[in-house]
Design a protein around this motif. Structure first.
Motif, PDB file in Angstrom:
ATOM      1  N   ASN A 146      48.826  37.299  44.763  1.00  0.00           N
ATOM      2  CA  ASN A 146      48.180  38.500  45.302  1.00  0.00           C
ATOM      3  C   ASN A 146      47.002  38.925  44.429  1.00  0.00           C
ATOM      4  OD1 ASN A 146      49.817  38.802  47.552  1.00  0.00           O
ATOM      5  ND2 ASN A 146      51.288  40.085  46.472  1.00  0.00           N
ATOM      6  N   VAL A 147      47.170  38.847  43.126  1.00  0.00           N
ATOM      7  CA  VAL A 147      46.077  39.189  42.206  1.00  0.00           C
ATOM      8  C   VAL A 147      44.921  38.218  42.409  1.00  0.00           C
ATOM      9  CG1 VAL A 147      45.396  39.317  39.770  1.00  0.00           C
ATOM     10  CG2 VAL A 147      47.584  40.288  40.512  1.00  0.00           C
ATOM     11  N   GLN A 148      45.234  36.939  42.545  1.00  0.00           N
ATOM     12  CA  GLN A 148      44.184  35.939  42.758  1.00  0.00           C
ATOM     13  C   GLN A 148      43.454  36.193  44.075  1.00  0.00           C
ATOM     14  OE1 GLN A 148      43.228  33.766  40.343  1.00  0.00           O
ATOM     15  NE2 GLN A 148      41.489  33.482  41.715  1.00  0.00           N
ATOM     16  N   LEU A 149      44.193  36.568  45.115  1.00  0.00           N
ATOM     17  CA  LEU A 149      43.574  36.882  46.403  1.00  0.00           C
ATOM     18  C   LEU A 149      42.611  38.055  46.264  1.00  0.00           C
ATOM     19  CD1 LEU A 149      43.314  36.593  49.496  1.00  0.00           C
ATOM     20  CD2 LEU A 149      45.259  38.160  49.676  1.00  0.00           C
ATOM     21  N   VAL A 150      43.043  39.117  45.593  1.00  0.00           N
ATOM     22  CA  VAL A 150      42.195  40.297  45.390  1.00  0.00           C
ATOM     23  C   VAL A 150      40.954  39.914  44.588  1.00  0.00           C
ATOM     24  CG1 VAL A 150      42.058  42.541  44.228  1.00  0.00           C
ATOM     25  CG2 VAL A 150      44.061  41.972  45.618  1.00  0.00           C
ATOM     26  N   ASN A 195      39.467  37.022  44.401  1.00  0.00           N
ATOM     27  CA  ASN A 195      38.567  36.217  45.230  1.00  0.00           C
ATOM     28  C   ASN A 195      37.850  37.054  46.280  1.00  0.00           C
ATOM     29  OD1 ASN A 195      38.965  33.771  43.917  1.00  0.00           O
ATOM     30  ND2 ASN A 195      40.705  33.222  45.191  1.00  0.00           N
ATOM     31  N   VAL A 196      38.580  37.953  46.928  1.00  0.00           N
ATOM     32  CA  VAL A 196      37.952  38.799  47.950  1.00  0.00           C
ATOM     33  C   VAL A 196      36.868  39.664  47.317  1.00  0.00           C
ATOM     34  CG1 VAL A 196      38.349  40.742  49.518  1.00  0.00           C
ATOM     35  CG2 VAL A 196      39.922  38.801  49.545  1.00  0.00           C
ATOM     36  N   LEU A 214      28.249  38.200  47.675  1.00  0.00           N
ATOM     37  CA  LEU A 214      27.463  37.978  48.899  1.00  0.00           C
ATOM     38  C   LEU A 214      26.768  39.240  49.413  1.00  0.00           C
ATOM     39  CD1 LEU A 214      29.910  35.559  50.743  1.00  0.00           C
ATOM     40  CD2 LEU A 214      27.831  34.991  49.450  1.00  0.00           C
ATOM     41  N   VAL A 215      27.417  40.393  49.332  1.00  0.00           N
ATOM     42  CA  VAL A 215      26.797  41.612  49.867  1.00  0.00           C
ATOM     43  C   VAL A 215      25.491  41.965  49.141  1.00  0.00           C
ATOM     44  CG1 VAL A 215      27.097  44.107  50.214  1.00  0.00           C
ATOM     45  CG2 VAL A 215      28.908  42.522  50.912  1.00  0.00           C
ATOM     46  N   PRO A 216      25.442  41.920  47.807  1.00  0.00           N
ATOM     47  CA  PRO A 216      24.149  42.180  47.163  1.00  0.00           C
ATOM     48  C   PRO A 216      23.074  41.154  47.536  1.00  0.00           C
ATOM     49  CG  PRO A 216      25.905  42.448  45.580  1.00  0.00           C
ATOM     50  CD  PRO A 216      26.521  41.847  46.811  1.00  0.00           C
ATOM     51  N   SER A 268      35.036  49.739  42.534  1.00  0.00           N
ATOM     52  CA  SER A 268      35.642  48.463  42.925  1.00  0.00           C
ATOM     53  C   SER A 268      35.069  47.304  42.121  1.00  0.00           C
ATOM     54  CB  SER A 268      35.429  48.210  44.421  1.00  0.00           C
ATOM     55  OG  SER A 268      36.007  49.229  45.188  1.00  0.00           O
ATOM     56  N   ALA A 269      33.760  47.297  41.914  1.00  0.00           N
ATOM     57  CA  ALA A 269      33.138  46.242  41.112  1.00  0.00           C
ATOM     58  C   ALA A 269      33.618  46.312  39.666  1.00  0.00           C
ATOM     59  CB  ALA A 269      31.615  46.346  41.189  1.00  0.00           C
ATOM     60  N   PHE A 270      33.775  47.527  39.155  1.00  0.00           N
ATOM     61  CA  PHE A 270      34.313  47.699  37.805  1.00  0.00           C
ATOM     62  C   PHE A 270      35.732  47.137  37.725  1.00  0.00           C
ATOM     63  CE2 PHE A 270      36.764  50.164  34.720  1.00  0.00           C
ATOM     64  CZ  PHE A 270      36.023  49.932  33.573  1.00  0.00           C
ATOM     65  N   CYS A 271      36.535  47.392  38.746  1.00  0.00           N
ATOM     66  CA  CYS A 271      37.907  46.859  38.777  1.00  0.00           C
ATOM     67  C   CYS A 271      37.897  45.337  38.792  1.00  0.00           C
ATOM     68  CB  CYS A 271      38.675  47.409  39.981  1.00  0.00           C
ATOM     69  SG  CYS A 271      39.062  49.166  39.837  1.00  0.00           S
ATOM     70  N   LEU A 272      36.962  44.743  39.523  1.00  0.00           N
ATOM     71  CA  LEU A 272      36.836  43.285  39.528  1.00  0.00           C
ATOM     72  C   LEU A 272      36.535  42.782  38.117  1.00  0.00           C
ATOM     73  CD1 LEU A 272      36.578  40.500  40.874  1.00  0.00           C
ATOM     74  CD2 LEU A 272      34.187  41.086  41.390  1.00  0.00           C
ATOM     75  N   ALA A 273      35.601  43.415  37.446  1.00  0.00           N
ATOM     76  CA  ALA A 273      35.272  43.011  36.078  1.00  0.00           C
ATOM     77  C   ALA A 273      36.494  43.133  35.175  1.00  0.00           C
ATOM     78  CB  ALA A 273      34.114  43.856  35.545  1.00  0.00           C
ATOM     79  N   ARG A 274      37.242  44.202  35.320  1.00  0.00           N
ATOM     80  CA  ARG A 274      38.442  44.402  34.497  1.00  0.00           C
ATOM     81  C   ARG A 274      39.512  43.359  34.804  1.00  0.00           C
ATOM     82  NH1 ARG A 274      38.653  45.958  30.082  1.00  0.00           N
ATOM     83  NH2 ARG A 274      40.700  46.864  30.285  1.00  0.00           N
TER      84      ARG A 274
END
Length: 127
Positions: A4-8, A10-11, A18-20, A110-116
């Motif tokens: 589940n962590v890996q899925l999050v 990757n998403v 891609l969005v930027p 959300s981007a900060f959470c991805l970095a963390r």
């Protein structure tokens, strides 16, 4: 749990990669919106060039940030988080497009959470 962590991860990685890139490319085409409308009149007056030129520069930065997220996720995600925060603050200070400012702050978190998530992974791998 790890899947589940890996899925999050990757998403979020592909979202903030891609969005930027898409938004950055659209700064040249203005298909999604007229991006120059988000520049406050006061800021537009001090620019040494047209607002559309400024938005193209912004587009290049966004494309590079998206590529960075895809290639060096932790660093790229921190940069995207900071970038989105700056955009949101500029909109809040001009008191325009408050809805976009709130959305950008949520995306910055959300981007900060991805970095963390990538920070935690790096720390875990070293232990």
């Amino acid at each position: 749990m790890d899947s589940n962590v890996q899925l999050v991860k990757n998403v979020l990685k592909y979202t903030f990669g891609l969005v930027p890139i898409v938004a950055g490319l659209d700064k040249f085409a203005n298909i999604l919106t007229n991006w120059s409308q988000y520049i406050s009149d006061g800021f537009a007056e001090i620019l040494p060039f047209e607002p559309s030129t400024f938005m193209m520069i912004v587009g290049i930065i966004e494309i590079l940030a998206g590529i960075l997220v895809l290639t060096h996720t932790k660093v790229g995600a921190y940069i995207v988080s900071a970038w989105l925060t700056v955009i949101a603050l500029s909109l809040l200070f001009s008191w325009s497009y408050i809805d976009v400012a709130v959305r950008d702050l949520v995306m910055a978190i959300s981007a900060f959470c991805l970095a963390r998530l990538y920070e935690k992974n790096a720390t875990k791998a070293n232990n």
